[in-house]
Design an enzyme around this catalytic site. Structure first.
Site, PDB file in Angstrom:
ATOM      1  N   ASP A   1     -18.360  11.068   3.817  1.00 39.64           N
ATOM      2  CA  ASP A   1     -17.882   9.720   3.529  1.00 39.64           C
ATOM      3  C   ASP A   1     -18.445   9.234   2.197  1.00 39.64           C
ATOM      4  O   ASP A   1     -19.650   9.336   1.934  1.00 39.64           O
ATOM      5  CB  ASP A   1     -18.323   8.783   4.656  1.00 39.64           C
TER       6      ASP A   1
ATOM      7  N   SER B   1      -1.395   1.939  -7.616  1.00 46.35           N
ATOM      8  CA  SER B   1      -0.169   1.612  -6.884  1.00 46.35           C
ATOM      9  C   SER B   1       0.640   0.573  -7.636  1.00 46.35           C
ATOM     10  O   SER B   1       0.078  -0.277  -8.356  1.00 46.35           O
ATOM     11  CB  SER B   1      -0.561   1.041  -5.519  1.00 46.35           C
TER      12      SER B   1
ATOM     13  N   TYR C   1      -4.908  -5.193  -0.543  1.00 46.49           N
ATOM     14  CA  TYR C   1      -4.723  -3.770  -0.869  1.00 46.49           C
ATOM     15  C   TYR C   1      -4.462  -3.623  -2.379  1.00 46.49           C
ATOM     16  O   TYR C   1      -5.138  -2.850  -3.073  1.00 46.49           O
ATOM     17  CB  TYR C   1      -3.542  -3.185  -0.070  1.00 46.49           C
TER      18      TYR C   1
ATOM     19  N   LYS D   1      -6.827  -2.054  -5.618  1.00 51.54           N
ATOM     20  CA  LYS D   1      -6.389  -1.057  -6.612  1.00 51.54           C
ATOM     21  C   LYS D   1      -6.561  -1.616  -8.033  1.00 51.54           C
ATOM     22  O   LYS D   1      -7.005  -0.900  -8.947  1.00 51.54           O
ATOM     23  CB  LYS D   1      -4.921  -0.673  -6.362  1.00 51.54           C
TER      24      LYS D   1
ATOM     25  N   LEU E   1       9.248   3.771   5.134  1.00 49.66           N
ATOM     26  CA  LEU E   1      10.680   3.773   5.439  1.00 49.66           C
ATOM     27  C   LEU E   1      11.231   5.134   5.882  1.00 49.66           C
ATOM     28  O   LEU E   1      11.822   5.240   6.963  1.00 49.66           O
ATOM     29  CB  LEU E   1      11.431   3.272   4.186  1.00 49.66           C
TER      30      LEU E   1
HETATM   31  N1  UFG Z   1      11.196  -1.104   5.612  1.00 49.22           N
HETATM   32  C1  UFG Z   1      11.989  -1.527   6.671  1.00 49.22           C
HETATM   33  N2  UFG Z   1      11.593  -1.186   7.925  1.00 49.22           N
HETATM   34  C2  UFG Z   1      10.489  -0.472   8.189  1.00 49.22           C
HETATM   35  C3  UFG Z   1       9.676  -0.037   7.096  1.00 49.22           C
HETATM   36  C4  UFG Z   1      10.077  -0.371   5.819  1.00 49.22           C
HETATM   37  O1  UFG Z   1      13.006  -2.191   6.490  1.00 49.22           O
HETATM   38  O2  UFG Z   1      10.194  -0.217   9.366  1.00 49.22           O
HETATM   39  C5  UFG Z   1      11.579  -1.492   4.255  1.00 49.22           C
HETATM   40  C6  UFG Z   1      10.531  -2.390   3.627  1.00 49.22           C
HETATM   41  O3  UFG Z   1      10.770  -3.730   3.994  1.00 49.22           O
HETATM   42  C7  UFG Z   1      10.723  -2.112   2.159  1.00 49.22           C
HETATM   43  C8  UFG Z   1      11.182  -0.646   2.112  1.00 49.22           C
HETATM   44  O4  UFG Z   1      11.621  -0.357   3.422  1.00 49.22           O
HETATM   45  O5  UFG Z   1      11.732  -2.918   1.662  1.00 49.22           O
HETATM   46  C9  UFG Z   1      10.073   0.327   1.743  1.00 49.22           C
HETATM   47  O6  UFG Z   1       8.964   0.092   2.595  1.00 49.22           O
HETATM   48  P1  UFG Z   1       7.702   1.080   2.680  1.00 49.22           P
HETATM   49  O7  UFG Z   1       6.735   0.476   3.648  1.00 49.22           O
HETATM   50  O8  UFG Z   1       8.174   2.462   2.921  1.00 49.22           O
HETATM   51  O9  UFG Z   1       7.119   1.040   1.216  1.00 49.22           O
HETATM   52  P2  UFG Z   1       6.608  -0.208   0.366  1.00 49.22           P
HETATM   53  O10 UFG Z   1       7.547  -0.316  -0.786  1.00 49.22           O
HETATM   54  O11 UFG Z   1       6.362  -1.422   1.159  1.00 49.22           O
HETATM   55  O12 UFG Z   1       5.142   0.306   0.021  1.00 49.22           O
HETATM   56  C10 UFG Z   1       4.849   1.128  -1.020  1.00 49.22           C
HETATM   57  C11 UFG Z   1       3.534   1.860  -0.756  1.00 49.22           C
HETATM   58  C12 UFG Z   1       2.408   0.878  -0.626  1.00 49.22           C
HETATM   59  C13 UFG Z   1       2.401  -0.036  -1.800  1.00 49.22           C
HETATM   60  C14 UFG Z   1       3.754  -0.688  -1.988  1.00 49.22           C
HETATM   61  C15 UFG Z   1       3.824  -1.593  -3.175  1.00 49.22           C
HETATM   62  O13 UFG Z   1       3.630   2.596   0.423  1.00 49.22           O
HETATM   63  O14 UFG Z   1       1.203   1.582  -0.581  1.00 49.22           O
HETATM   64  O15 UFG Z   1       4.730   0.331  -2.133  1.00 49.22           O
HETATM   65  O16 UFG Z   1       3.640  -0.856  -4.292  1.00 49.22           O
HETATM   66  F1  UFG Z   1       1.493  -1.028  -1.636  1.00 49.22           F
END
Ligand code: UFG
Length: 326
Positions: free
Chosen positions: A52, A118, A142, A146, A191
């Protein structure tokens, strides 16, 4: 010359793909992971040390024994909503641990420090595609963690000459075509794996967060970059610093995006299965559009994407999801 590279969080999703490529390129990655989220099985052919970063004494003896020439720092907590409810957990793991790692890296004069940043550092972007010069204004702890590490990197560069590249990931996706490693978060919040797990029947339905965004079909748009291309960027960043290139902060995306609905439709087409879904409220903190201005990673590192194709991204993720090993 030694080819030893310390890879923190190398048992995680992106780290494990980078470790595989480092080995293929003749480096000697040593994975340091506390296995709180990583998987032993994800580390193919490299040495795995369970430890760790918050343990300073351990880190000191690790550096003395191994003398890595470079550090790739992936280890971090990544769940945005959890960072809002428990920020200190994020500051302890993503910041304090990184202070320790930077101290050890500076003391041991590593030639390269590559950091997993990120797009979350931009918060809700004022312009898209987002250039690296866009103001850093994260909207959750988060993203703040970063952004704070990025500040530490520039300070360490100015004070001690630490050579660094900070890579601002957009949406990492897909899996290594070998099928041996892939995305395996617990809990899964991303997603593409959620869509595919619904297609397989592991989940009853997919929840689509928001259809009233100011985009063409009302759903969010993201810049999905295949994890193998992202891995390639890490190797290029490493070689850039080992060849005495300047320290850099770079976006990692393809410069174009897909909407959540487009990804859903493509996932249905590739899996040939139904993906039942329910429309939900917007998820707090989701910017409508996150697309990288992506010229710099090409210009400064000579990056040439090999997987810039949503079909390929989902196909590789699907192969992984069908035959998951961990
Ligand atoms: N989404 C859904 N349903 C779900 C999961 C996601 O509709 O169950 C949508 C989210 O609302 C978003 C898109 O799918 O519009 C992408 O979501 P993700 O969670 O896959 O990815 P994010 O864009 O939220 O997150 C990514 C990285 C994070 C980072 C973020 C911002 O995984 O670590 O981009 O840079 F913080």
């Amino acid at each position: 010359m030694s080819r030893k590279i310390l890879v923190t969080g190398g048992a995680g999703y992106i780290g494990s793909h980078v470790v595989k490529l480092l080995l293929e390129k003749g480096y000697e990655p040593i994975v340091l992971d506390n296995l709180s989220a990583g998987h032993r099985e994800a580390v193919l052919g490299a040495r795995l040390v369970k430890g760790d970063l918050r343990d300073k004494a351990f880190l000191k003896s690790f550096f003395e024994a191994e003398k890595p020439i470079a550090v790739m720092h992936f280890a971090a907590y990544i769940v945005v909503p959890e960072s809002v409810t428990d920020p200190l957990k994020y500051y302890e793991n993503n910041l304090s641990a990184t202070v320790n790692l930077l101290q050890a890296s500076v003391e041991n004069k590593v030639s390269a420090f590559i950091f997993s940043s990120s797009a979350a550092v931009y918060g809700v972007p004022k312009e898209v595609p987002i250039p690296e010069e866009h103001p850093v204004s994260p909207i959750n702890p988060y993203g703040t963690s970063k952004a704070m590490v990025e500040n530490m990197l520039t300070d360490c560069h100015n004070a001690y000459g630490l050579p660094y590249v900070s890579l601002r990931y957009f949406n990492a996706a897909g899996a290594d075509p070998s099928g041996l490693i892939g995305e395996a978060h617990n809990p899964e919040t991303h997603l593409i794996p959620l869509l595919l797990q619904t297609a397989i029947g592991k989940r009853e339905k997919f929840y689509l967060f928001g259809t009233d965004y100011p985009t063409s079909d009302g759903t969010c748009i993201r810049d999905f970059i295949h994890v193998n291309d992202l891995a390639e960027v890490h190797i290029l960043a490493l070689e850039h610093l080992l060849n005495k290139g300047e320290s850099l902060t770079l976006n990692c995306g393809y410069g174009h995006g897909y909407s959540v609905k487009e990804v859903l439709e493509e996932a249905k087409r590739i899996t040939k299965r139904d993906i039942p879904y329910e429309i939900k409220e917007r998820r707090p903190g989701d910017p409508p559009i996150l697309v990288a201005k992506s010229e710099n990673v090409k210009k400064f590192l000579g990056f040439l994407p090999k997987f810039d194709d949503l079909t390929r991204i989902i196909e590789t993720a699907w192969q992984w999801e069908l035959n998951r090993r961990y």
